[in-house]
Enzyme design. Structure first.
Site, PDB file in Angstrom:
ATOM      1  N   GLU A   1       0.826  -1.217   0.000  1.00 38.59           N
ATOM      2  CA  GLU A   1       0.000   0.000   0.000  1.00 38.59           C
ATOM      3  C   GLU A   1       0.852   1.255   0.000  1.00 38.59           C
ATOM      4  O   GLU A   1       0.445   2.291  -0.522  1.00 38.59           O
ATOM      5  CB  GLU A   1      -0.927  -0.001   1.227  1.00 38.59           C
TER       6      GLU A   1
ATOM      7  N   ASP B   1      -2.605  -2.977   3.188  1.00 43.75           N
ATOM      8  CA  ASP B   1      -2.956  -3.118   4.603  1.00 43.75           C
ATOM      9  C   ASP B   1      -4.080  -4.133   4.786  1.00 43.75           C
ATOM     10  O   ASP B   1      -5.013  -4.207   3.975  1.00 43.75           O
ATOM     11  CB  ASP B   1      -3.383  -1.768   5.191  1.00 43.75           C
TER      12      ASP B   1
ATOM     13  N   TYR C   1      -0.749  -3.979  14.058  1.00 44.77           N
ATOM     14  CA  TYR C   1      -1.616  -3.226  13.145  1.00 44.77           C
ATOM     15  C   TYR C   1      -2.659  -2.428  13.937  1.00 44.77           C
ATOM     16  O   TYR C   1      -3.412  -2.996  14.732  1.00 44.77           O
ATOM     17  CB  TYR C   1      -2.310  -4.202  12.198  1.00 44.77           C
TER      18      TYR C   1
END
Length: 982
Positions: free
Chosen positions: A9, A109, A343
């Protein structure tokens, strides 16, 4: 040889993937836009490279935003490149189309948005037909090299990801349909009387705004009521303790009802609604003996759950004042750049059941880290074997796509202060969830006074921390039994002991309205689909029906702030008049579904079902299309003049006839005096797309002038700042509203004398030492215009009240006059790019005017060791401050004036320098305005500016008699010069 294309990304993630794969897949060669070795080609997007759009035949340009072109429900969605990242898109597509690339890996992601970014790039690269190359999914929860390698060992199949891909596309298309059609329909409705009044709505944005507006409506309608409490002090053998009267028989279910039939939320067992009754209770109890009953029991309190993104944003806002946007940016940096957190865009507060070994390793890493304030607790957890497989922490059923935010195995270094605060915050929560519960001893004591057949009960509560458990990580320690800290520890009373009521006092109080939302509480309300839920477990149960997702909530709040629907004052979020007007419109048109948090929560729930294959994409999109048609139809068919709503009556009378001015949906209108017809005076509530607050409308009526105000938009859509005035129109025989851009004639040109006698000066002119006043749309020196004391101007210092759409407040002007520099101002609008920028305004003697100074631009990356630091080019860049902006002139539609010829200075204004000054600038008579320029020419020619501070001037042999000292600042020059001119 065939290769696999990996698309990340962001470029930084691509670099992390290359570093992680190099030990197992071989060295990568770096190219301009990608990395490559014998097995992999690794490239990246920079966020969204492609966006959806309606096919050309369905596209409606802004100038044609009318009901005739609505609704827009295309049978399919085309794609178009995001303009500013076209080059990057072409580079990624070039790699995807390579014949030797036979497989793609989606390494964006791990979430709905990352899935959409990749899918749109893949679709765009294929054009009218599919690329026809198999796709697998890299699903990363952590960015450590080992986690990346593990992710490549267990790539997910395209079939596994189909539900998430459908949900991602459906969310994007639903947002487009509702946002485009809703915004255009409401804009068309609000622009029916002329002009262009942009009224944005959104599938998640508008319900979120509704939550804030409804709270503000509750606050405005709240009527405070008086109530009383009775506080007593009781004397026991061991000492005194406090107590508060309460009614033991009171039950919430039996509380009086409001006229609406709902229970009165202000009722409490310890509140008395009549002062006479409260005084009677106090008088009856005072000085009397009381019997005591007591219940004491141990209780425990477990630590809060691990953080998901929303809970982290809420608590960081409450603790540090960080906005949701700031917290997300910090967490993303700690995850992506420092590899220190897992994350962050997660809605889960639990960990997978197989993550126990990783958690133990993480705890050992923290125990051996250099964090003196937290490492001992981590060591205690390791030594005490605190990390155990408990369902409260390790539960696969509570983990969706991502697990809770916890520290990784990588100890960070080089964190900024804000990053360090957030990292410590997450580490504390991670440690505390494994520590034992805190143990308290809770005591409830009832002291009862019996008098004349009546009982008066007083309650005393005590809570003593016996074992701090997890609270020790936050600095809480157990208190001793005799510690009466915070009144929580009660003195002991023997069984059967009678105590004496030493005092009983009545305390008068008022009920208070509900608090305004802060970002913390609004995030909680969004998470609970509009119902603020403070309980962790209950909020978790409602989480799937929340407003937006953890990853989008910060952006939604920032969008409402950018559109001026809400304002941020301190930590409070306050809705504007524009927000109330939108809610009034939606209710009046009967399209409340656009503002219902619960309904949007249901949509999020259905998208979650789609992710898990429990709902078809077609069924969901049919429902969205039908709702879109309904919204447009309701707005199109509305045929009444005004929209019903709760409107204000202004306190200031009509300036034309003295009648009462009332608000309606579109205007503030005179309704006439009692028994008389209205005079016809009115003005629009939203001139040039900016809605007046009620207080602003009152000020405009009272003063017939207000501003400068920001937020107006020209017909071309450009923002501008202007003053607003009410001027009497002889032809209409009434007042009318006009924009005032300060286009008054220059008194220096007309020769008309200006009288400043009724004004207080704002400061000293930095050029000539005269006084500076507010005049029209400018701040200027008294000697720059003709006055009775000085008919011929001798100075030209002047700066606008608005510079490039940035209002310059009096406080900032005074800072400019006193120190030569304003604060950093952030609302300048470039005439070339129409983008906002930040700058200081500074007095620049060398250029003889006010100019911009830009703050030094910090380098994105720290300099290499041993490399000399380079000064930022932005720090040295200066530009003249424009007097007016093109945007500000656009609505006025006035012909540009011809450039003015330079004004000649009369010989009468020339002054004779004395011998000291003449030695520097010459002996000829000179105008005061030219002295500074000549001095600066001399200073620069001889290099007399101080090397350490360019604002200081070092005197040489010639300047020392002028300055009368060895060094002066540039701001002292004007005052010094006056002493040497005759």
């Amino acid at each position: 040889m065939t290769k696999t294309l990996v698309i990340a990304e962001k470029p930084s993630v691509a670099q992390d993937i290359v570093r992680a794969l190099t030990p197992v897949a071989g060295k990568f060669d770096k190219h301009d836009e990608h990395f490559e070795n014998e097995k992999y080609v690794v490239t990246s997007a920079v966020g969204h490279l492609v966006e959806i759009q309606a096919p050309e035949e369905f596209d409606v340009k802004r100038g044609k935003w009318s009901f005739a072109n609505l609704p827009v429900i295309p049978p399919r969605f085309d794609l178009k490149p995001v303009e500013k990242t076209k080059t990057r898109l072409n580079a990624v597509v070039r790699q995807a189309k390579r014949k030797d690339v036979t497989e793609l890996v989606n390494a964006c992601d791990a979430g709905r948005e990352g899935e959409l970014i990749f899918r749109l790039i893949e679709q765009y690269a294929g054009g009218s037909k599919s690329l026809g190359k198999p796709v697998r999914r890299l699903w990363l929860q952590s960015m450590t090299p080992q986690a990346i390698r593990d992710g490549f060992d267990s790539l997910r199949t395209e079939r596994q990801m189909q539900g998430l891909a459908d949900a991602a596309r459906s969310r994007s298309e639903a947002d487009w349909l509702v946002g485009i059609n809703g915004t255009r329909a409401m804009t068309a409705f609000n622009s029916r009387d002329g002009g262009f009044f942009l009224t944005t709505v959104g599938r998640v944005q508008t319900p979120t705004l509704s939550v804030v507006v409804e709270r503000e409506e509750q606050i405005r309608k709240f009527v405070s009521r008086d109530y009383w409490e009775i506080h007593a002090s009781f004397q026991a053998e061991a000492g005194q303790y406090p107590g508060r009267w309460f009614d033991p028989s009171w039950k919430k279910a039996n509380a009086p009802l409001l006229p609406s039939g709902e229970p009165d939320p202000e009722q409490r067992a310890d509140r008395v609604w009549n002062e006479r009754d409260a005084l009677a209770i106090a008088d009856a109890a005072r000085g009397q003996p009381a019997s005591v009953t007591e219940e004491s029991k141990p209780t425990t309190q477990a630590s809060p759950l691990l953080f998901d993104l929303t809970s982290l944003q809420r608590e960081a806002n409450s603790r540090f004042g960080f906005s949701a946007k700031t917290t997300l940016a910090l967490a993303q940096s700690l995850y992506e750049r420092h590899k220190a957190l897992t994350y962050p865009r997660t809605d889960s507060r639990a960990l997978p059941e197989d993550y126990l070994p990783v958690v133990r390793d993480t705890m050992e890493m923290l125990a051996g880290s250099g964090m003196r304030h937290l490492a001992p607790f981590a060591k205690q957890a390791v030594d005490g074997n605190y990390v155990k497989p408990t369902k409260r922490i390790f539960d696969n059923a509570k983990v969706s796509d991502h697990f809770a935010i916890i520290p990784t195995l990588q100890a960070p270094s080089g964190l900024s202060d804000a990053e360090q605060k957030l990292y410590d915050f997450v580490v504390r929560r991670f440690l505390s969830v494994f520590f034992p519960s805190a143990e308290f001893q809770v005591t409830t004591r009832i002291s009862t006074v019996e008098r004349e057949g009546r009982s008066y009960a007083f309650r005393s509560d005590g809570k003593v921390l016996v074992k701090p458990g997890w609270m020790a990580i936050y600095g809480k320690e157990a208190v001793s039994d005799d510690d009466e800290k915070d009144g929580k520890n009660l003195v002991p009373v023997r069984p059967g002991e009678q105590v004496r009521t030493e005092s009983a006092d009545v305390k008068g109080l008022k009920t208070r309205p509900p608090a305004r939302y802060s970002e913390a509480t609004l995030l909680g309300a969004m998470e609970g689909a509009g119902k603020f839920v403070d309980d962790d477990e209950l909020r978790e149960a409602m989480q799937e029906k929340g407003l937006g997702t953890p990853a989008t909530r910060a952006a939604i709040i920032e969008g409402l702030l950018a559109e001026k629907y809400i304002l941020r004052e301190g930590r409070e979020l306050i809705p504007t008049a524009k927000a109330f007007q939108l809610m009034t419109l939606l209710r009046g048109l009967g399209v409340e579904e656009l503002s219902k948090a619960e309904l949007t929560g249901e949509w999020e729930y259905k998208l979650a079902q789609m992710e898990h294959g429990q709902l078809s994409r077609d069924a969901f999109m049919r429902e969205i299309a039908e709702m879109t048609r309904h919204i447009v139809q309701k707005a199109k068919e509305y045929d009444r003049d005004s929209v019903p709503g709760d409107y204000a009556t202004l306190a200031t009378p009509c300036p034309n006839c003295g009648g009462v001015v009332r608000e309606n949906y579109r205007r503030y209108t005179c309704t006439g005096k009692a028994g008389q017809e209205p005079c016809g005076f009115s003005f629009g509530k939203s001139p040039a797309g900016r809605t007046f607050e009620v207080a602003e409308a009152e000020a405009l009526l009272r003063d017939k002038h207000i501003g400068p105000l920001e937020g107006f938009r020209s017909k071309a859509g450009w923002p501008f700042t202007s003053e607003i005035v009410l001027r009497f129109d002889e032809e209409a025989n009434n007042y009318k509203l006009e924009f005032d851009f300060g286009d008054e004639k220059d008194p220096a040109e007309t020769g008309e004398l200006v009288d400043f006698s009724g004004q207080a000066p704002l400061g000293t002119c930095p050029k000539c030492g005269g006084r500076v006043f507010e005049f029209g749309s400018n701040y200027l020196c008294e000697k720059s215009v003709p006055t009775a004391a000085q008919p011929a101007p001798s100075c030209n210092f002047k700066t606008g009240k608005v510079v490039l759409s940035q209002p310059i407040e009096i406080e900032q002007l005074q800072k400019l006059l006193q120190s030569g520099k304003t604060d950093l101002l952030d609302k300048f609008v470039s005439m070339r790019t129409r983008r906002t920028f930040k700058a200081f305004l500074v007095w620049n003697p060398a250029e003889d005017k006010v100019t911009f100074e830009f703050e030094p631009r910090a380098s994105k990356f720290p300099p290499r060791k041993g490399a000399p630091a380079r000064p930022s080019a932005a720090a040295a860049r200066k530009a003249p401050a424009a007097k007016k902006t093109a945007a500000a002139k656009a609505p006025a539609a006035k012909k540009a004036a011809a450039p003015k010829a330079p004004r000649k200075t009369s010989e009468a204004s020339h002054l004779q320098p004395d011998a000291a000054l003449a030695a520097v600038i010459g002996n000829a008579p000179v105008a005061r305005t030219e002295v500074v320029k000549k001095l600066w020419d001399y200073i620069k020619a001889n290099g007399l500016q101080d090397a350490g501070d360019k604002r200081k001037i070092n005197a040489d042999a010639k300047l020392r008699p002028v300055f009368d000292k060895d060094q002066v600042t540039m701001f002292e020059l004007a005052g010094i010069i006056g002493k040497h001119l005759g």
